[in-house]
Design a protein around this motif. Structure first.
Motif, PDB file in Angstrom:
ATOM      1  N   ILE A 184      34.075  48.725  50.574  1.00 62.39           N
ATOM      2  CA  ILE A 184      33.548  50.359  50.155  1.00 62.39           C
ATOM      3  C   ILE A 184      33.380  49.950  48.795  1.00 62.39           C
ATOM      4  CG2 ILE A 184      35.195  51.706  51.371  1.00 62.39           C
ATOM      5  CD1 ILE A 184      36.621  51.823  48.076  1.00 62.39           C
ATOM      6  N   TYR A 185      32.593  48.932  48.263  1.00 63.60           N
ATOM      7  CA  TYR A 185      31.912  48.503  46.775  1.00 63.60           C
ATOM      8  C   TYR A 185      31.768  47.024  47.167  1.00 63.60           C
ATOM      9  CZ  TYR A 185      30.923  47.441  42.051  1.00 63.60           C
ATOM     10  OH  TYR A 185      30.415  47.321  40.455  1.00 63.60           O
ATOM     11  N   LYS A 186      30.505  46.502  46.317  1.00 60.85           N
ATOM     12  CA  LYS A 186      29.999  45.238  46.341  1.00 60.85           C
ATOM     13  C   LYS A 186      29.350  45.308  45.014  1.00 60.85           C
ATOM     14  CE  LYS A 186      27.594  41.159  49.308  1.00 60.85           C
ATOM     15  NZ  LYS A 186      26.749  41.294  50.433  1.00 60.85           N
ATOM     16  N   GLU A 187      29.063  43.726  44.407  1.00 60.41           N
ATOM     17  CA  GLU A 187      28.235  43.927  43.713  1.00 60.41           C
ATOM     18  C   GLU A 187      28.650  42.172  43.153  1.00 60.41           C
ATOM     19  OE1 GLU A 187      27.657  44.609  38.519  1.00 60.41           O
ATOM     20  OE2 GLU A 187      29.088  45.455  39.812  1.00 60.41           O
ATOM     21  N   TYR A 238      41.483  44.853  45.726  1.00 62.49           N
ATOM     22  CA  TYR A 238      39.730  44.479  44.374  1.00 62.49           C
ATOM     23  C   TYR A 238      40.080  42.520  45.353  1.00 62.49           C
ATOM     24  CZ  TYR A 238      37.541  42.183  40.971  1.00 62.49           C
ATOM     25  OH  TYR A 238      36.001  41.094  39.917  1.00 62.49           O
ATOM     26  N   TYR A 294      37.646  54.026  40.904  1.00 58.15           N
ATOM     27  CA  TYR A 294      38.305  53.853  41.952  1.00 58.15           C
ATOM     28  C   TYR A 294      39.390  54.188  42.463  1.00 58.15           C
ATOM     29  CZ  TYR A 294      33.918  52.772  43.898  1.00 58.15           C
ATOM     30  OH  TYR A 294      32.070  53.134  43.582  1.00 58.15           O
ATOM     31  N   GLU A 348      31.956  40.856  43.936  1.00 54.96           N
ATOM     32  CA  GLU A 348      32.975  41.045  43.843  1.00 54.96           C
ATOM     33  C   GLU A 348      32.852  42.570  44.416  1.00 54.96           C
ATOM     34  OE1 GLU A 348      32.459  42.983  39.962  1.00 54.96           O
ATOM     35  OE2 GLU A 348      32.638  41.502  38.217  1.00 54.96           O
ATOM     36  N   TYR A 349      33.967  42.838  44.999  1.00 52.35           N
ATOM     37  CA  TYR A 349      34.618  43.745  46.418  1.00 52.35           C
ATOM     38  C   TYR A 349      35.494  44.933  46.098  1.00 52.35           C
ATOM     39  CZ  TYR A 349      31.409  40.954  49.268  1.00 52.35           C
ATOM     40  OH  TYR A 349      30.752  40.095  50.095  1.00 52.35           O
ATOM     41  N   ILE A 350      35.678  46.588  45.991  1.00 48.32           N
ATOM     42  CA  ILE A 350      36.549  46.863  46.631  1.00 48.32           C
ATOM     43  C   ILE A 350      36.628  47.417  48.226  1.00 48.32           C
ATOM     44  CG2 ILE A 350      37.625  49.099  45.798  1.00 48.32           C
ATOM     45  CD1 ILE A 350      35.983  48.719  42.663  1.00 48.32           C
ATOM     46  N   ASN A 355      37.470  39.116  44.089  1.00 48.59           N
ATOM     47  CA  ASN A 355      36.330  38.891  43.763  1.00 48.59           C
ATOM     48  C   ASN A 355      36.121  37.283  44.480  1.00 48.59           C
ATOM     49  OD1 ASN A 355      38.141  37.414  41.754  1.00 48.59           O
ATOM     50  ND2 ASN A 355      35.956  37.781  41.165  1.00 48.59           N
ATOM     51  N   ASN A 402      36.657  49.324  36.502  1.00 51.04           N
ATOM     52  CA  ASN A 402      35.751  49.444  37.778  1.00 51.04           C
ATOM     53  C   ASN A 402      36.738  50.138  38.573  1.00 51.04           C
ATOM     54  OD1 ASN A 402      33.611  50.760  38.655  1.00 51.04           O
ATOM     55  ND2 ASN A 402      33.482  48.755  40.206  1.00 51.04           N
TER      56      ASN A 402
END
Length: 203
Positions: A175-178, A124, A16, A197-199, A126, A12
């Motif tokens: 900009i991304y978190k899950e 990235y 990006y 997890e983070y971007i 985590n 993923n």
């Protein structure tokens, strides 16, 4: 032929990175092991660099490079003091390293990630959440930090609250978190781990 890696979330992150127009220069912090994730980015034409503090894991990565006739540029290094100049990289990741580092040490690493990334660079990272079945196992050495014995070696497992992570990442834009739960059978017992997890983008 494409080399599959076990670090699934990095596919993923690769998406990006590929959608970003910056020069494809990437650093893996914690890059050792017998199947280095950097090989994935190498296959997509990235100029790869990696640092690894464990000599054993570094040797495994070197053996991989020899076997596959690939130079991933993985060297000995400590992510708390990354041996590269300011704003050298456009992309950087550190997969599962916060899990086995004390929080104060990973905070130093995050500052280094910020330093070596160019403005607008992607990162990235985590973290292990507190909802894991293994939370509280072992000797507590700090808040959410537990020392366990595995194969006669001491191993740190570090668990984070959601708000702790947000505070640690204030220099970056998320900009991304899950948040995900991963279930595995270990010694005939079901074990659940929770990862965040983070971007990130360097502001």
């Amino acid at each position: 032929m494409h080399n599959l890696i076990n670090a699934i979330p990095l596919y993923n992150f690769l998406k990006y990175c590929n959608n970003n127009s910056s020069e494809k220069i990437i650093l893996d912090c914690g890059a050792g092991g017998s199947n280095p994730p950097l090989s994935l980015f190498y296959e997509f034409g990235y100029e790869t660099y990696g640092i690894e503090i464990s000599e054993e894991q570094l040797e495994k990565a070197r053996a991989f490079c020899i076997e596959h006739n690939t130079d991933l540029n993985i060297i000995f290094g400590d992510m708390r003091k990354i041996p590269f100049e300011n704003e050298f990289f456009n992309f950087l990741y550190s997969y599962n390293t916060s899990v086995h580092m004390k929080k104060e040490d990973f905070s130093l690493a995050l500052s280094e990630f910020y330093r070596v990334l160019k403005p607008g660079g992607l990162c990235y990272v985590n973290f292990l959440g507190e909802e894991c079945d293994t939370y509280g196992i072992g000797k507590e050495i700090g808040e959410g930090e537990f020392l366990q014995i595995e194969d006669n070696d001491e191993v740190i497992y570090c668990h984070y609250k959601d708000n702790e992570i947000e505070q640690a990442l204030t220099k970056f834009e998320v900009i991304y978190k899950e948040k995900k739960s991963v279930k595995r059978n270990i010694d005939d017992r079901e074990n659940t781990s929770v990862y965040l997890e983070y971007i990130l983008v360097k502001k």
